[in-house]
Design a protein around this motif. Structure first.
Motif, PDB file in Angstrom:
ATOM      1  N   THR A 213      16.623  34.462  -3.815  1.00 30.59           N
ATOM      2  CA  THR A 213      17.497  34.370  -2.657  1.00 30.59           C
ATOM      3  C   THR A 213      17.996  32.933  -2.538  1.00 30.59           C
ATOM      4  O   THR A 213      17.434  32.015  -3.160  1.00 30.59           O
ATOM      5  CB  THR A 213      16.735  34.729  -1.379  1.00 30.59           C
ATOM      6  OG1 THR A 213      15.721  33.736  -1.142  1.00 30.59           O
ATOM      7  CG2 THR A 213      16.071  36.101  -1.506  1.00 30.59           C
ATOM      8  N   PRO A 214      19.020  32.687  -1.722  1.00 30.42           N
ATOM      9  CA  PRO A 214      19.451  31.309  -1.478  1.00 30.42           C
ATOM     10  C   PRO A 214      18.330  30.435  -0.930  1.00 30.42           C
ATOM     11  O   PRO A 214      18.260  29.238  -1.236  1.00 30.42           O
ATOM     12  CB  PRO A 214      20.591  31.473  -0.464  1.00 30.42           C
ATOM     13  CG  PRO A 214      21.153  32.823  -0.760  1.00 30.42           C
ATOM     14  CD  PRO A 214      19.969  33.666  -1.131  1.00 30.42           C
ATOM     15  N   GLU A 215      17.429  31.041  -0.162  1.00 30.56           N
ATOM     16  CA  GLU A 215      16.282  30.288   0.362  1.00 30.56           C
ATOM     17  C   GLU A 215      15.358  29.860  -0.768  1.00 30.56           C
ATOM     18  O   GLU A 215      14.796  28.749  -0.737  1.00 30.56           O
ATOM     19  CB  GLU A 215      15.518  31.138   1.381  1.00 30.56           C
ATOM     20  CG  GLU A 215      16.250  31.386   2.687  1.00 30.56           C
ATOM     21  CD  GLU A 215      17.378  32.405   2.571  1.00 30.56           C
ATOM     22  OE1 GLU A 215      18.283  32.382   3.434  1.00 30.56           O
ATOM     23  OE2 GLU A 215      17.361  33.206   1.602  1.00 30.56           O
ATOM     24  N   ASP A 216      15.206  30.719  -1.763  1.00 32.70           N
ATOM     25  CA  ASP A 216      14.392  30.362  -2.933  1.00 32.70           C
ATOM     26  C   ASP A 216      15.011  29.185  -3.681  1.00 32.70           C
ATOM     27  O   ASP A 216      14.299  28.274  -4.116  1.00 32.70           O
ATOM     28  CB  ASP A 216      14.265  31.553  -3.894  1.00 32.70           C
ATOM     29  CG  ASP A 216      13.470  32.699  -3.309  1.00 32.70           C
ATOM     30  OD1 ASP A 216      12.525  32.446  -2.552  1.00 32.70           O
ATOM     31  OD2 ASP A 216      13.816  33.857  -3.632  1.00 32.70           O
ATOM     32  N   GLU A 217      16.316  29.220  -3.843  1.00 32.46           N
ATOM     33  CA  GLU A 217      16.996  28.107  -4.532  1.00 32.46           C
ATOM     34  C   GLU A 217      16.758  26.791  -3.801  1.00 32.46           C
ATOM     35  O   GLU A 217      16.487  25.760  -4.433  1.00 32.46           O
ATOM     36  CB  GLU A 217      18.503  28.384  -4.609  1.00 32.46           C
ATOM     37  CG  GLU A 217      18.903  29.504  -5.550  1.00 32.46           C
ATOM     38  CD  GLU A 217      20.399  29.599  -5.694  1.00 32.46           C
ATOM     39  OE1 GLU A 217      20.970  28.767  -6.435  1.00 32.46           O
ATOM     40  OE2 GLU A 217      21.007  30.488  -5.065  1.00 32.46           O
ATOM     41  N   TRP A 218      16.848  26.826  -2.487  1.00 33.13           N
ATOM     42  CA  TRP A 218      16.641  25.622  -1.691  1.00 33.13           C
ATOM     43  C   TRP A 218      15.199  25.130  -1.807  1.00 33.13           C
ATOM     44  O   TRP A 218      14.945  23.935  -2.000  1.00 33.13           O
ATOM     45  CB  TRP A 218      17.011  25.913  -0.237  1.00 33.13           C
ATOM     46  CG  TRP A 218      16.851  24.744   0.688  1.00 33.13           C
ATOM     47  CD1 TRP A 218      15.958  24.620   1.714  1.00 33.13           C
ATOM     48  CD2 TRP A 218      17.602  23.534   0.673  1.00 33.13           C
ATOM     49  NE1 TRP A 218      16.107  23.416   2.341  1.00 33.13           N
ATOM     50  CE2 TRP A 218      17.115  22.717   1.725  1.00 33.13           C
ATOM     51  CE3 TRP A 218      18.644  23.050  -0.119  1.00 33.13           C
ATOM     52  CZ2 TRP A 218      17.628  21.455   1.997  1.00 33.13           C
ATOM     53  CZ3 TRP A 218      19.151  21.790   0.147  1.00 33.13           C
ATOM     54  CH2 TRP A 218      18.650  21.011   1.190  1.00 33.13           C
ATOM     55  N   ALA A 219      14.240  26.045  -1.705  1.00 32.94           N
ATOM     56  CA  ALA A 219      12.827  25.670  -1.805  1.00 32.94           C
ATOM     57  C   ALA A 219      12.522  25.089  -3.181  1.00 32.94           C
ATOM     58  O   ALA A 219      11.766  24.116  -3.301  1.00 32.94           O
ATOM     59  CB  ALA A 219      11.942  26.882  -1.522  1.00 32.94           C
ATOM     60  N   TYR A 220      13.095  25.683  -4.206  1.00 33.64           N
ATOM     61  CA  TYR A 220      12.887  25.200  -5.573  1.00 33.64           C
ATOM     62  C   TYR A 220      13.374  23.767  -5.710  1.00 33.64           C
ATOM     63  O   TYR A 220      12.676  22.900  -6.245  1.00 33.64           O
ATOM     64  CB  TYR A 220      13.626  26.124  -6.535  1.00 33.64           C
ATOM     65  CG  TYR A 220      13.398  25.857  -8.010  1.00 33.64           C
ATOM     66  CD1 TYR A 220      12.493  26.625  -8.730  1.00 33.64           C
ATOM     67  CD2 TYR A 220      14.114  24.870  -8.698  1.00 33.64           C
ATOM     68  CE1 TYR A 220      12.297  26.414 -10.092  1.00 33.64           C
ATOM     69  CE2 TYR A 220      13.928  24.646 -10.048  1.00 33.64           C
ATOM     70  CZ  TYR A 220      13.021  25.421 -10.744  1.00 33.64           C
ATOM     71  OH  TYR A 220      12.832  25.199 -12.085  1.00 33.64           O
ATOM     72  N   ARG A 222      13.804  21.629  -3.380  1.00 34.13           N
ATOM     73  CA  ARG A 222      13.104  20.727  -2.464  1.00 34.13           C
ATOM     74  C   ARG A 222      11.763  20.254  -3.025  1.00 34.13           C
ATOM     75  O   ARG A 222      11.039  19.518  -2.364  1.00 34.13           O
ATOM     76  CB  ARG A 222      12.882  21.418  -1.123  1.00 34.13           C
ATOM     77  CG  ARG A 222      14.142  21.533  -0.266  1.00 34.13           C
ATOM     78  CD  ARG A 222      14.538  20.221   0.351  1.00 34.13           C
ATOM     79  NE  ARG A 222      13.527  19.696   1.243  1.00 34.13           N
ATOM     80  CZ  ARG A 222      13.457  19.942   2.544  1.00 34.13           C
ATOM     81  NH1 ARG A 222      14.371  20.746   3.101  1.00 34.13           N
ATOM     82  NH2 ARG A 222      12.521  19.409   3.283  1.00 34.13           N
ATOM     83  N   THR A 228       7.666  28.500  -5.961  1.00 38.14           N
ATOM     84  CA  THR A 228       8.770  29.454  -5.846  1.00 38.14           C
ATOM     85  C   THR A 228       8.665  30.538  -6.907  1.00 38.14           C
ATOM     86  O   THR A 228       8.797  31.736  -6.624  1.00 38.14           O
ATOM     87  CB  THR A 228      10.122  28.726  -5.976  1.00 38.14           C
ATOM     88  OG1 THR A 228      10.227  27.728  -4.957  1.00 38.14           O
ATOM     89  CG2 THR A 228      11.279  29.710  -5.841  1.00 38.14           C
ATOM     90  N   THR A 231       5.696  32.995  -6.543  1.00 36.51           N
ATOM     91  CA  THR A 231       5.884  34.025  -5.521  1.00 36.51           C
ATOM     92  C   THR A 231       6.263  35.355  -6.165  1.00 36.51           C
ATOM     93  O   THR A 231       5.855  36.426  -5.706  1.00 36.51           O
ATOM     94  CB  THR A 231       6.987  33.604  -4.529  1.00 36.51           C
ATOM     95  OG1 THR A 231       6.606  32.382  -3.897  1.00 36.51           O
ATOM     96  CG2 THR A 231       7.218  34.671  -3.466  1.00 36.51           C
ATOM     97  N   THR A 253      20.976  32.051  -8.357  1.00 32.78           N
ATOM     98  CA  THR A 253      20.905  33.385  -7.772  1.00 32.78           C
ATOM     99  C   THR A 253      21.851  34.275  -8.567  1.00 32.78           C
ATOM    100  O   THR A 253      23.065  34.209  -8.395  1.00 32.78           O
ATOM    101  CB  THR A 253      21.330  33.369  -6.298  1.00 32.78           C
ATOM    102  OG1 THR A 253      20.506  32.439  -5.589  1.00 32.78           O
ATOM    103  CG2 THR A 253      21.169  34.741  -5.676  1.00 32.78           C
TER     104      THR A 253
END
Length: 283
Positions: A213-220, A222, A228, A231, A253
């Motif tokens: 997800t876009p949230e995964d991309e951001w966490a990665y 960061r 990530t 998970t 993504t």
């Protein structure tokens, strides 16, 4: 079917032509240098010549236009080809092959696009190869709309590396040209496009599917790449930690649902498969 395959001396075109011939299609395999494809009619031609293109399309039921110069062929990248060569082969050549399909009443056309089309607007990396694919997609849309030619274009990610580790972790994403995909999957997707009888027009991604997800991309990005990935593949956490230095700086993504649904195909060698295979090799 009688199928014309251009670029048949290359990695993709040669395998596609060979597999089509193996299942009983009559294949005309062409390239600048004569292809070597068992069971096919093999010709060395200049497919950027409009007259040659018209002749090549005669008697065909399908044209798979897979031939093109790539970024590595460009002079500025220490290759042998000029921007003029790219125009003649990739841009004019694509137009002439589409013309050939119309002139010869060929109903179906499969075309090799690329994920470089997504570089449009990113002027630092947008070069003549990217431009040629953007223009080619516009040509395809025009010929579908104005001439009723059924067309499927495939936006290939990077493929062709023999390095198992590079390809595997490259499935997560690369700085340029989308994420990597194994060559056998590119061939599978191309054959599915050629055999498809339901799509009238479409440009489809041909990359390795990813669940992020876009949230995964951001966490990665960061600073939590291992967490990530773990998970989604918790059974391979230790393996991911071991190869942390091979992880790309970003992940993509990539949603391939539309491609897999419309072309009725699967991608068997995805990142989960890679981790399973790497674990076996690690013993």
């Amino acid at each position: 079917m009688n199928i014309l395959v251009t670029g048949a001396a290359g990695l993709l075109g040669s395998q596609v032509a060979a597999q089509l011939a193996d299942v009983g299609h009559r294949v005309r395999a062409v390239d600048f240098s004569e292809p070597a494809v068992d069971g096919a009619e093999c010709l060395a031609v200049d497919a950027s010549d409009p007259g040659v293109c018209i002749e090549l399309g005669k008697g065909m039921d399908h044209i798979a236009h897979l031939g093109a110069f790539h970024g590595v062929h460009l002079e500025r990248n220490h290759g042998p080809r000029s921007e003029s060569d790219f125009f003649s082969s990739n841009i004019a050549g694509t137009f002439h092959m589409l013309e050939s399909a119309v002139a010869n009443h060929v109903p179906k056309f499969t075309w090799a696009s690329s994920t470089v089309v997504y570089e449009r607007g990113t002027w630092r990396i947008y070069g003549i190869y990217s431009l040629s694919k953007v223009v080619g997609e516009e040509f395809c849309q025009y010929f579908n709309r104005e001439h009723g030619l059924r067309i499927i274009g495939l936006r290939y990610g990077t493929f062709g590396s023999d390095d198992f580790i590079e390809t595997g972790f490259g499935m997560l994403g690369t700085i340029m040209h989308g994420n990597m995909i194994r060559t056998e999957e590119v061939v599978r997707l191309t054959l599915a496009a050629i055999e498809n009888e339901t799509v009238d027009f479409g440009m489809y991604d041909a990359q390795t599917p990813l669940p992020f997800t876009p949230e995964d991309e951001w966490a990665y990005m960061r600073g939590n790449p291992v967490e990530t990935l773990a998970t989604y593949w918790p059974q391979h956490r230790q393996l991911i930690e071991k190869y942390a230095d091979r992880l790309p700086p970003t992940i993509n993504t990539v949603r391939m649902e539309r491609t897999l649904r419309d072309l009725r195909v699967t991608v068997e060698h995805d990142f989960g498969w890679f981790l399973d295979e790497l674990a076996k090799r690690e013993g």
